[in-house]
Design a protein around this motif. Structure first.
Motif, PDB file in Angstrom:
ATOM      1  N   UNK A  83      56.812  26.502  52.157  1.00  9.53           N
ATOM      2  CA  UNK A  83      57.321  27.851  51.869  1.00  9.53           C
ATOM      3  C   UNK A  83      56.695  28.418  50.607  1.00  9.53           C
ATOM      4  N   UNK A  84      56.493  29.735  50.597  1.00 11.85           N
ATOM      5  CA  UNK A  84      55.903  30.383  49.438  1.00 11.85           C
ATOM      6  C   UNK A  84      56.873  30.483  48.283  1.00 11.85           C
ATOM      7  N   UNK A  85      56.360  30.897  47.137  1.00 14.07           N
ATOM      8  CA  UNK A  85      57.187  31.077  45.948  1.00 14.07           C
ATOM      9  C   UNK A  85      57.791  32.479  45.954  1.00 14.07           C
ATOM     10  N   UNK A  86      58.697  32.734  45.014  1.00 19.33           N
ATOM     11  CA  UNK A  86      59.206  34.097  44.856  1.00 19.33           C
ATOM     12  C   UNK A  86      58.048  34.997  44.438  1.00 19.33           C
ATOM     13  N   UNK A  87      57.914  36.197  45.020  1.00 18.05           N
ATOM     14  CA  UNK A  87      56.797  37.082  44.671  1.00 18.05           C
ATOM     15  C   UNK A  87      56.701  37.295  43.156  1.00 18.05           C
ATOM     16  N   UNK A  88      55.512  37.071  42.630  1.00 19.77           N
ATOM     17  CA  UNK A  88      55.293  37.132  41.186  1.00 19.77           C
ATOM     18  C   UNK A  88      53.950  37.780  40.903  1.00 19.77           C
ATOM     19  N   UNK A  89      53.665  37.995  39.621  1.00 18.01           N
ATOM     20  CA  UNK A  89      52.427  38.621  39.220  1.00 18.01           C
ATOM     21  C   UNK A  89      51.291  37.624  39.029  1.00 18.01           C
ATOM     22  N   UNK A  90      50.079  38.165  38.924  1.00 21.09           N
ATOM     23  CA  UNK A  90      48.872  37.373  38.708  1.00 21.09           C
ATOM     24  C   UNK A  90      48.013  38.100  37.681  1.00 21.09           C
ATOM     25  N   UNK A  91      47.433  37.339  36.742  1.00 11.04           N
ATOM     26  CA  UNK A  91      46.493  37.876  35.761  1.00 11.04           C
ATOM     27  C   UNK A  91      45.113  37.318  36.072  1.00 11.04           C
ATOM     28  N   UNK A  92      44.123  38.202  36.181  1.00  8.67           N
ATOM     29  CA  UNK A  92      42.752  37.798  36.487  1.00  8.67           C
ATOM     30  C   UNK A  92      41.830  38.055  35.301  1.00  8.67           C
ATOM     31  N   UNK A 104      39.054  43.886  44.278  1.00 11.31           N
ATOM     32  CA  UNK A 104      40.113  44.568  45.046  1.00 11.31           C
ATOM     33  C   UNK A 104      39.942  44.348  46.547  1.00 11.31           C
ATOM     34  N   UNK A 105      38.726  44.497  47.128  1.00 14.44           N
ATOM     35  CA  UNK A 105      38.597  44.225  48.560  1.00 14.44           C
ATOM     36  C   UNK A 105      39.032  42.807  48.952  1.00 14.44           C
ATOM     37  N   UNK A 106      38.699  41.819  48.137  1.00 11.46           N
ATOM     38  CA  UNK A 106      39.134  40.449  48.448  1.00 11.46           C
ATOM     39  C   UNK A 106      40.646  40.332  48.486  1.00 11.46           C
ATOM     40  N   UNK A 107      41.278  40.922  47.493  1.00 11.36           N
ATOM     41  CA  UNK A 107      42.739  40.837  47.433  1.00 11.36           C
ATOM     42  C   UNK A 107      43.377  41.585  48.598  1.00 11.36           C
ATOM     43  N   UNK A 108      42.824  42.747  48.931  1.00 15.33           N
ATOM     44  CA  UNK A 108      43.354  43.506  50.063  1.00 15.33           C
ATOM     45  C   UNK A 108      43.169  42.737  51.364  1.00 15.33           C
ATOM     46  N   UNK A 109      41.991  42.127  51.543  1.00 16.78           N
ATOM     47  CA  UNK A 109      41.739  41.351  52.757  1.00 16.78           C
ATOM     48  C   UNK A 109      42.705  40.185  52.868  1.00 16.78           C
ATOM     49  N   UNK A 110      43.148  39.655  51.712  1.00 20.81           N
ATOM     50  CA  UNK A 110      44.092  38.530  51.710  1.00 20.81           C
ATOM     51  C   UNK A 110      45.539  39.001  51.814  1.00 20.81           C
ATOM     52  N   UNK A 111      45.760  40.322  51.775  1.00 20.56           N
ATOM     53  CA  UNK A 111      47.123  40.850  51.911  1.00 20.56           C
ATOM     54  C   UNK A 111      47.918  40.874  50.631  1.00 20.56           C
ATOM     55  N   UNK A 112      47.254  40.973  49.477  1.00 24.30           N
ATOM     56  CA  UNK A 112      47.952  40.935  48.191  1.00 24.30           C
ATOM     57  C   UNK A 112      48.725  42.217  47.916  1.00 24.30           C
ATOM     58  N   UNK A 117      49.112  42.614  40.373  1.00 21.36           N
ATOM     59  CA  UNK A 117      47.896  41.987  39.844  1.00 21.36           C
ATOM     60  C   UNK A 117      47.316  42.846  38.733  1.00 21.36           C
ATOM     61  N   UNK A 118      47.005  42.217  37.598  1.00 22.89           N
ATOM     62  CA  UNK A 118      46.296  42.917  36.524  1.00 22.89           C
ATOM     63  C   UNK A 118      45.045  42.128  36.173  1.00 22.89           C
ATOM     64  N   UNK A 119      43.984  42.864  35.851  1.00 26.19           N
ATOM     65  CA  UNK A 119      42.740  42.241  35.407  1.00 26.19           C
ATOM     66  C   UNK A 119      42.556  42.532  33.932  1.00 26.19           C
ATOM     67  N   UNK A 120      42.375  41.477  33.158  1.00 27.90           N
ATOM     68  CA  UNK A 120      42.090  41.642  31.730  1.00 27.90           C
ATOM     69  C   UNK A 120      40.577  41.707  31.579  1.00 27.90           C
ATOM     70  N   UNK A 153      53.551  41.470  31.133  1.00 28.41           N
ATOM     71  CA  UNK A 153      53.521  42.801  31.746  1.00 28.41           C
ATOM     72  C   UNK A 153      53.826  42.748  33.239  1.00 28.41           C
ATOM     73  N   UNK A 154      53.299  41.739  33.946  1.00 27.95           N
ATOM     74  CA  UNK A 154      53.520  41.673  35.396  1.00 27.95           C
ATOM     75  C   UNK A 154      54.347  40.444  35.793  1.00 27.95           C
ATOM     76  N   UNK A 155      54.949  39.792  34.792  1.00 26.20           N
ATOM     77  CA  UNK A 155      55.722  38.575  35.054  1.00 26.20           C
ATOM     78  C   UNK A 155      54.891  37.600  35.893  1.00 26.20           C
TER      79      UNK A 155
END
Length: 422
Positions: A83-92, A104-112, A117-120, A153-155
């Protein structure tokens, strides 16, 4: 001033005695609260811990981590069905790919969920000499505080640094153990404080050997600082498939290896990951050994696999390991070649019984009918061998819970054989 400078100034001014600054901090273990590892993906990604991913370029490591990021942002099940985790943020932190045309296309293709998601991408600062503002790349360990801000910022439950070497500060020698540990220790502490898992991605070095711990770029201190490490490598039997095998696990038993392949996602203009069902038998050492095979070695292994299928078919689908070795040697194959050919032939090794020796059998009906990859045409042949009395044999095991020497059980965690084969 940092803490050390404040203490030095206080000593110099005579406010405190130097001996007062050298006290040991002792913690009685009976006062420490017992805690369990907090898993995002049990066995694979732990909250608050450093993880290292190693592999050659072109295997889709970044695409695979984008898939994992998407699962974290949406709570989708993990590739092995957990089972997946509770929906949470990701920092790239990505130094090699563009945000708009690749990430962005990769994340969209994966259904994110892109809102999570934030990119530093940079740090804006002031040139102390000119007073002008300029932007630079984040650097470790100096900008760990900025990464912490992004996590809040995105937990975020996951931080991906891809590749690690691009983000080590200019004063950090990536091949010097002391420098690397000085850079990664505060990163590990930040992960522990925030509960975010940290994924560090590296390219393999050009060194040889089958010890995956030494194949990632930079100092051994990098994998030393990680609690979990994984290597990505091509499947020796299928160039289109990538195997993910654990190289290090300090906080759990070695998890099972998984596999994926990349498929085209035309609507997004990129590739996406498609995971294969179930675990695979390869270990990290298996993958690295296969990568060093010459063309002649591979040809010998293919011939041995074809011979092995024919031999087992002639013997009702199974034979004792020693009989296989004896007949194989007469046919011109070494024991090591036969062991490497076993997987390609669709053959597995199983204990014949409590007092019996090891048996080699077809892994499934399809293999037994000879429909697996390759054929017996043109293979070296030998008359069927006579079954030998049951004797111990030394066989490699594809199961990480079994000893690689004798096939017996190992102690989970240490991986050491419970028997006396060593």
């Amino acid at each position: 001033m940092n803490d050390d400078q404040v203490v030095d100034a206080a000593i110099e001014a005579g406010f405190i005695d130097e001996s007062a600054t050298t006290r040991a901090k002792l913690v009685r273990l009976s006062t420490v609260k017992r805690e369990r590892i907090d898993w995002l993906w049990e066995g694979y990604i732990a909250r608050g811990k450093l993880h290292v991913i190693d592999g050659d370029p072109g295997l889709g490591k970044s695409t695979a981590t984008a898939d994992l990021a998407a699962r974290i942002t949406t709570g989708k099940p993990w590739p092995d069905g957990q089972p997946g985790c509770a929906p949470s943020g990701v920092v790239l932190l990505s130094a090699e790919d563009g945000l708009g045309d690749t990430i962005r296309p990769r994340l969209e293709a994966a259904g994110a969920d892109l809102d999570r998601v934030v990119a530093l991408t940079g740090i804006t600062t002031v040139d102390l000499e000119t007073g002008e503002m300029y932007e630079r790349m984040p650097a470790l360990p100096g900008d760990i505080g900025r990464i912490r801000e992004a996590i809040h910022q995105v937990r975020a439950a996951l931080v991906i640094i891809d590749p690690l070497m691009a983000y080590l500060g200019g004063d950090v020698n990536s091949h010097r153990d002391q420098d690397v540990r000085r850079a990664l220790a505060p990163l590990a502490k930040m992960g522990e404080d925030t509960g975010a898992a940290i994924e560090l991605i590296r390219h393999n070095n050009k060194g040889g050997g089958n010890n995956a711990l030494y194949r990632g770029g930079g100092s051994i201190g990098i994998i030393g600082a990680a609690r979990l490490g994984f290597t990505f490598a091509r499947d020796p039997e299928d160039e289109h498939r990538v195997i993910v095998a654990c190289t290090k696990a300090n906080i759990t038993a070695i998890p099972q290896s998984l596999a994926y392949h990349l498929v085209d996602s035309p609507e997004h203009g990129c590739a996406r990951v498609e995971w294969h069902d179930g675990p695979v038998g390869y270990t990290a050492a298996d993958l690295l050994a296969a990568s060093h095979e010459s063309a002649d070695d591979r040809a010998d292994r293919n011939d041995a696999a074809a011979w092995l299928r024919a031999y087992l078919l002639d013997n009702g689908g199974e034979a004792e390991a020693l009989a296989v070795y004896k007949a194989g040697e007469k046919a011109g194959f070494t024991r090591d070649t036969l062991k490497r050919a076993k997987k390609r032939a669709g053959v597995k090794a199983e204990k014949g019984g409590f007092d019996a020796g090891w048996m080699w059998r077809f892994d499934d009906e399809e293999s037994a009918e000879g429909r697996t990859e390759g054929s017996t045409k043109g293979a070296k042949s030998a008359p069927p061998g006579t079954l030998l009395p049951s004797l111990p044999s030394v066989l490699p095991s594809d199961d990480p819970t079994r000893c690689s020497r004798c096939g017996g059980p190992v102690w989970l965690g240490s991986g050491k054989c419970q028997g006396d084969c060593s």
